[in-house]
Design a protein around this motif. Structure first.
Motif, PDB file in Angstrom:
ATOM      1  N   SER A 205       0.858  -1.184   0.000  1.00 14.89           N
ATOM      2  CA  SER A 205       0.000   0.000   0.000  1.00 14.89           C
ATOM      3  C   SER A 205       0.891   1.230   0.000  1.00 14.89           C
ATOM      4  N   GLU A 206       0.589   2.168  -0.869  1.00 12.90           N
ATOM      5  CA  GLU A 206       1.487   3.315  -1.067  1.00 12.90           C
ATOM      6  C   GLU A 206       0.681   4.576  -1.374  1.00 12.90           C
ATOM      7  N   TYR A 207       1.086   5.680  -0.775  1.00 12.87           N
ATOM      8  CA  TYR A 207       0.421   6.957  -1.052  1.00 12.87           C
ATOM      9  C   TYR A 207       1.486   8.005  -1.322  1.00 12.87           C
ATOM     10  N   ASN A 208       1.362   8.687  -2.479  1.00 11.73           N
ATOM     11  CA  ASN A 208       2.306   9.725  -2.907  1.00 11.73           C
ATOM     12  C   ASN A 208       1.577  11.063  -2.930  1.00 11.73           C
ATOM     13  N   VAL A 209       2.113  12.037  -2.219  1.00 11.55           N
ATOM     14  CA  VAL A 209       1.451  13.330  -2.062  1.00 11.55           C
ATOM     15  C   VAL A 209       2.416  14.436  -2.459  1.00 11.55           C
ATOM     16  N   ARG A 210       1.945  15.330  -3.332  1.00 14.70           N
ATOM     17  CA  ARG A 210       2.757  16.462  -3.778  1.00 14.70           C
ATOM     18  C   ARG A 210       1.979  17.746  -3.490  1.00 14.70           C
ATOM     19  N   ILE A 211       2.502  18.570  -2.616  1.00 10.39           N
ATOM     20  CA  ILE A 211       1.789  19.766  -2.162  1.00 10.39           C
ATOM     21  C   ILE A 211       2.578  21.014  -2.558  1.00 10.39           C
ATOM     22  N   PRO A 212       1.956  21.946  -3.282  1.00  6.07           N
ATOM     23  CA  PRO A 212       2.658  23.173  -3.684  1.00  6.07           C
ATOM     24  C   PRO A 212       3.170  23.956  -2.473  1.00  6.07           C
ATOM     25  N   GLU A 213       4.217  24.714  -2.682  1.00  2.63           N
ATOM     26  CA  GLU A 213       4.840  25.468  -1.595  1.00  2.63           C
ATOM     27  C   GLU A 213       3.917  26.529  -0.992  1.00  2.63           C
TER      28      GLU A 213
END
Length: 682
Positions: A205-213
């Motif tokens: 199980s894997e979760y990838n999160v990319r959040i702008p600065e």
């Protein structure tokens, strides 16, 4: 799924109003390539439709050997885009999940649903993409069955939720099924979280999160398994062609995690599922000031005080002014005033079974005209009436048991309900007007999550308060019976209830069509019982002991072997099963409230019977008197008296206390099942 909050409304409005200015600033400073080019790649083996032959050979083993399916992988992505319609940020949630079906109990996994939220305005979530398929091995070759067009359904669940449903074809034992979908959401205050464990074992199980600065999110990690966090780094990310900035990339993953199995007496199993959740703390856009939305409790309280569906709703007093004179009729005693207002709200409005910390409308008058509403509508209207009556009462935010335990730090999205509290003398009275059978000072079962966050909206202050019930729930059973030579028992049963036992009985009585149906339901699991002259007292007097009395005839509960007669005196109400079966429990035991059960059984037996064997009584205690069980037997001539008492003195027991609790209930089950043996004189 999280609900739109007051802050979310302001954030969406702010971004829409400043979209052109924001994009201009972004174009001036952004020169990076398109999204994801400089981001560490996700594992490439997770490709839709690319099934390795070895995946068909996967089997369950160990503690999950009886599993109905295995989750081969569950991979999620969360990133941001600029909406072409609003020119503001939205977030994108992608999920790719694959199962191996092991037996028929796993077939339901082929019926997949996606919940989508929409507000009363234009903000919404869209299912932007969905693909799904079933794979079977037939004569050594893989046969693919794609998702049929006629197997897609849309359900308008309520005004805020749409549910998309999908049913895969040709699912058999040994099938592999997979789903891949994408959601685009305007609701960036709370991103979609991720649960790493489920009802079947999971290999990956894997979760990838990319959040702008520009966004600062709080993360809430919980659960009883360690989640790996192998990546946390700054990367370049693009949101429009030629428009980019830095983003923070986080990867979370877990390998080979067993199935999460239901256990009795918990708040919700989600409390023990390793998961991560996100709530917006602040924004910091180019050329703009730093906006703190909920970085502290005082900030949260201040926002709620101004919200039209919370603090401003409480302050609307036109309806309260018009009805209070008729409600109070000159009453001055504080507790009496509180109860009059409380009862008025309970009897004027029906709860729609929906929990909410906000009112749907902006004026209590609308609620009383509609005569139905959510918990937020009802309890905030109650506060409005109490305020107008000059009663110092305050809102208390609650995370219901089903919603899960609040982590304790400033996190508004982890609450889903609101109640009221007032202090009279030295005593706190919690008020929840959603159930007409709830007396003042008592909370609905779902609100018994041990703590609530009290708020003084006027002084911008708040603190945690204990919501533990002060008086245990109690059941009392009194049997007065005569045993005849035909082994028939006749006599009277009296039963008494208070606290949550009384609440449950009142609710059951009221929801049954009539008394005949109620008695039929009462007899359903009680072999040989016939009831006449049933009477219930104090049904509507919530502050008094709820009592039942009935005349009874009981057959088929006495056994004869030769000149010996066997009889289990606790008859119908004994504890028949120890629900604490696990050798080891990782989770706390949460009863919600302490409770007592008392039994007093008197049996007069025939003159030509004598006691041949009488069970041995005993006292069983938990350490530090956190619970006791007693049972004893007394004979006086031809009369037998049995007394049994169970006292569970706490609502919450730690995993370390589990073994003692398990042993206590083992003793209860065994001792309450012991038989009395009579010998007939020859």
């Amino acid at each position: 799924m999280f609900f739109i909050l007051a802050v979310t409304k302001k954030l969406i409005l702010y971004m829409q109003k400043n979209a052109l200015r924001f994009l201009t600033l972004m174009l001036c400073i952004g020169v990076s390539p398109l999204y994801a080019q400089n981001i560490p790649p996700v594992k490439r083996e997770f490709k839709f439709g690319k099934i390795a032959p070895t995946e068909f050979e996967v089997k369950a083993s160990g503690q999950d050997s009886s599993a109905s399916a295995i989750k081969l992988f569950d991979v999620g992505e969360c990133y941001f885009e600029i909406s072409p319609s609003s020119s503001g940020f939205i977030y994108v949630f992608e999920r790719h999940i694959r199962y191996k079906i092991l037996n028929k109990n796993g077939y339901d996994l082929a019926n997949f649903k996606v919940e989508l939220y929409k507000s009363s305005g234009s903000a919404k979530e869209d299912l932007n993409y969905m693909d799904a398929a079933t794979y079977n091995m037939v004569d050594g070759k893989m046969v693919t069955s794609k998702l049929n067009k006629d197997a897609k359904f849309t359900e308008e669940f309520n005004k805020n939720y749409v549910i998309k449903k999908f049913a895969l074809p040709n699912v058999k034992e040994g099938s592999i099924i997979e789903f891949k979908y994408r959601i685009k959401s305007d609701f960036i205050f709370t991103l979609r979280g991720w649960k790493f464990q489920s009802s079947v074992p999971t290999l990956w199980s894997e979760y990838n999160v990319r959040i702008p600065e520009y966004f600062n999110y709080k993360t809430n990690m919980s659960g009883y398994y360690q989640v790996d966090h192998p990546l946390h780094q700054n990367v370049n990310a693009s949101y429009l062609a030629g428009v980019s900035s830095n983003a923070v990339y986080d990867k979370y993953c877990v390998a080979n995690i067993p199935a999460l199995k239901d256990e009795p007496y918990v708040t919700t199993m989600d409390d023990y599922n390793p998961k991560i959740e996100f709530e917006l703390r602040a924004t910091n856009f180019p050329g703009d000031v730093y906006h703190d939305y909920n970085g502290s409790w005082s900030k949260i309280v201040n926002e709620l005080a101004q919200d039209e569906n919370f603090g401003a709703y409480i302050n609307k007093n036109s309806y309260a002014k018009s009805v209070l004179p008729g409600i109070l009729k000159g009453e001055k005693d504080t507790l009496a005033v509180v109860k009059l207002i409380f009862n008025y709200v309970k009897n004027s409005v029906k709860w729609d079974k929906h929990y909410s910390k906000y009112a749907d409308g902006t004026n209590p008058k609308t609620l009383f005209e509609k005569k139905t509403g959510s918990s937020g509508d009802i309890n905030l209207a109650l506060l409005s009436l109490l305020k107008e009556a000059k009663i110092e009462a305050y809102p208390v935010l609650i995370s219901t048991r089903e919603n899960g335990t609040h982590p304790g730090y400033p996190l508004i999205s982890a609450f889903n309900n609101v109640i009221a509290v007032t202090q009279i003398g030295n005593e706190l009275y919690y008020l929840d007007a959603t159930d007409k059978d709830l007396p003042a000072g008592m909370l609905d079962y779902e609100n018994l999550s041990h703590n609530g966050f009290y708020m003084d909206l006027k002084n911008n202050d708040g603190k945690w308060l204990s919501t533990e019930p002060k008086v245990p729930s109690e059941k009392i059973f009194v049997y007065n019976l005569v045993l005849d030579k035909e082994h028939k028992l006749t006599g009277k049963i009296n039963q008494y209830a208070k606290g949550y036992a009384a609440l449950n009985l009142r609710n059951k009585y009221r929801t049954t069509n009539n008394e005949t149906e109620f008695i039929k339901s009462f007899k359903k699991d009680k072999t040989g019982l016939e009831v006449s002259a049933y009477k219930i007292d104090n049904l509507d007097n919530l502050d008094e002991l709820l009592s039942e009395s009935m005349d009874v005839v009981i057959e088929d509960n006495v056994e004869e072997a030769g000149n010996l007669v066997y009889f289990t005196p606790l008859l119908f109400e004994r504890t028949k099963e120890n629900l604490f079966k696990l050798e080891q429990r990782k989770f706390p035991v949460d009863f919600a409230y302490p409770f007592k059960e008392s039994y007093r059984i008197t049996v007069n037996f025939p003159d030509d019977y004598e006691i041949d064997k009488l069970p041995k009584g005993g006292i069983f205690k938990l350490p530090e008197d956190n619970g006791t069980f007693t049972i004893n037997y007394i004979t006086d001539g031809k009369t037998l008296l049995v007394r049994s008492n169970i006292n569970v003195n706490k609502s919450f027991y730690t995993p370390e206390e589990y073994f003692d609790l398990q042993a206590l209930f083992k003793a209860i089950v065994e001792k309450q099942a012991e038989q009395i043996v009579f010998k007939k004189k020859v």
